[in-house]
Design an enzyme around this catalytic site. Structure first.
Site, PDB file in Angstrom:
ATOM      1  N   SER A 142     -20.756  12.582  -2.090  1.00 16.26           N
ATOM      2  CA  SER A 142     -19.666  12.236  -1.166  1.00 16.26           C
ATOM      3  C   SER A 142     -18.786  11.141  -1.747  1.00 16.26           C
ATOM      4  O   SER A 142     -17.562  11.246  -1.740  1.00 16.26           O
ATOM      5  CB  SER A 142     -20.219  11.720   0.169  1.00 16.26           C
ATOM      6  OG  SER A 142     -20.868  12.737   0.872  1.00 16.26           O
TER       7      SER A 142
ATOM      8  N   ARG B  76     -16.385   3.501   2.514  1.00 17.45           N
ATOM      9  CA  ARG B  76     -17.338   3.796   3.583  1.00 17.45           C
ATOM     10  C   ARG B  76     -16.613   4.178   4.883  1.00 17.45           C
ATOM     11  O   ARG B  76     -17.110   4.985   5.671  1.00 17.45           O
ATOM     12  CB  ARG B  76     -18.322   2.646   3.784  1.00 17.45           C
ATOM     13  CG  ARG B  76     -19.613   3.067   4.474  1.00 17.45           C
ATOM     14  CD  ARG B  76     -20.796   2.175   4.198  1.00 17.45           C
ATOM     15  NE  ARG B  76     -21.447   2.475   2.938  1.00 17.45           N
ATOM     16  CZ  ARG B  76     -22.292   3.511   2.746  1.00 17.45           C
ATOM     17  NH1 ARG B  76     -22.607   4.319   3.738  1.00 17.45           N
ATOM     18  NH2 ARG B  76     -22.814   3.713   1.571  1.00 17.45           N
TER      19      ARG B  76
ATOM     20  N   HIS C 261     -15.751   7.741   4.352  1.00 20.38           N
ATOM     21  CA  HIS C 261     -16.993   8.512   4.434  1.00 20.38           C
ATOM     22  C   HIS C 261     -17.386   8.789   5.882  1.00 20.38           C
ATOM     23  O   HIS C 261     -17.871   9.877   6.214  1.00 20.38           O
ATOM     24  CB  HIS C 261     -18.094   7.710   3.722  1.00 20.38           C
ATOM     25  CG  HIS C 261     -19.447   8.349   3.708  1.00 20.38           C
ATOM     26  ND1 HIS C 261     -20.474   7.904   4.513  1.00 20.38           N
ATOM     27  CD2 HIS C 261     -19.949   9.380   2.999  1.00 20.38           C
ATOM     28  CE1 HIS C 261     -21.543   8.639   4.284  1.00 20.38           C
ATOM     29  NE2 HIS C 261     -21.256   9.538   3.378  1.00 20.38           N
TER      30      HIS C 261
END
Lengths: 206, 206
Positions: free
Chosen positions: A13, A36, A39
């Protein structure tokens, strides 16, 4: 056929996120926070809207390493924060939104529960505020700082929405306090938790 | 100066969302679901990516009204679902991700905890699956349906991310089962919870 190993999934990812990002001027640590948020939302737009003011990552990592007290506005943000890393860091975390006294105070003062929750939180001191949902919580924190009632080390302020969210983040960015926020309407409890987790992982690992 | 009355904030939010949307062909009920996903993300793109297949709203409302069992993949999705509405509807909700047995099974079988959690969930039957995070959970649900081990009334499948998320949603849309999903990488536990809440509010009010 699909990948079933959690760390392979996460690593892949972040490779995809890395490849998909535009050119940028983020520091290595800022990049970890921004990636993040991408994500957790699946939304590359976060590279354009996450804002760092007054050295928030360094301050946040230092606070976490010295065992700080974190307060979230919602149970969702609370749920999303990695409890293993938190306990490794000797940090404590609280959320006041569902407490009976908070309900009562909100009703009496005709304010939101999110605001009343902030009023309660400061009684035990707060190092890091984590606000993912309620603009009113972020406005209230600003008021409480102005009144000298609380002096947080870091504010993670990413309320989501169309009524006051953007304005509450603009407002909190004007304080001479380390902040991580987003521009505009986007944000959320998941984004708030992702930012805390990025700091935790940098401070104490997984 | 900012609005402090929660219902005013929410009503104004939905007015702004309504005004900001493009022309569309959603039914009134679909619109409520879509608007709640926009509300929870601050992201108008959800009007382009939320997908309804096999009459999911009617089925979902009926299931909720008859007191169903809901299983979520994450604690965040669990946290975000309105417990008052849930209890008004006589629905129960479970989440297995943190259970000791799930950890063990995941390790033994070399699968994700999210997959193991689905295997555990079906032992008590599941009416509505709510998957906001883990593509592997959604793939697993498909496998379990194919094996005849579970027969959910509705799947809310909005895993987020770059590895398998989009594919897992395409996969689950092929089943002849009511689904609410998103196209592409976007989604999340907050989005999953928002969809459940939209159904709850339509079924039993706030």
């Amino acid at each position: 056929m699909y990948i079933k190993d959690p760390m392979s999934i996460e690593n892949k990812s972040f490779d995809i996120i890395n490849d998909g990002m535009n050119e940028h001027n983020f520091t290595e640590q800022e990049l970890k926070v921004v990636q993040r948020t991408i994500h957790t939302t699946g939304d590359f737009d976060y590279q354009n809207i996450v804002m760092f003011k007054n050295n928030p990552i360094e301050v946040g990592i230092e606070a976490i390493k010295s065992g700080c007290r974190i307060v979230t506005d919602t149970k969702m943000a609370f749920s999303g924060i990695n409890k293993g890393a938190l306990s490794k860091a000797n940090c404590t975390m609280d959320n006041y939104i569902a407490r009976e006294e908070v309900f009562k105070m909100a009703k009496e003062k005709e304010i939101t529960r999110s605001m009343a929750a902030m009023d309660f939180a400061l009684q035990e001191g707060v190092d890091i505020f984590v606000i993912g949902n309620a603009p009113t919580a972020l406005f209230r924190i600003g008021e409480l700082i102005n009144e000298g009632k609380v002096s947080p080390k870091l504010i993670i302020g990413v309320p989501v929405g169309f009524v006051g969210a953007s304005e509450s983040k603009e407002y909190i960015r004007e304080f001479n306090i380390p902040t991580i926020t987003t521009k505009g309407t986007k944000g959320g409890s998941n984004v708030a938790a992702a930012i805390v987790n990025a700091l935790l992982y940098m401070a104490v690992g997984r």
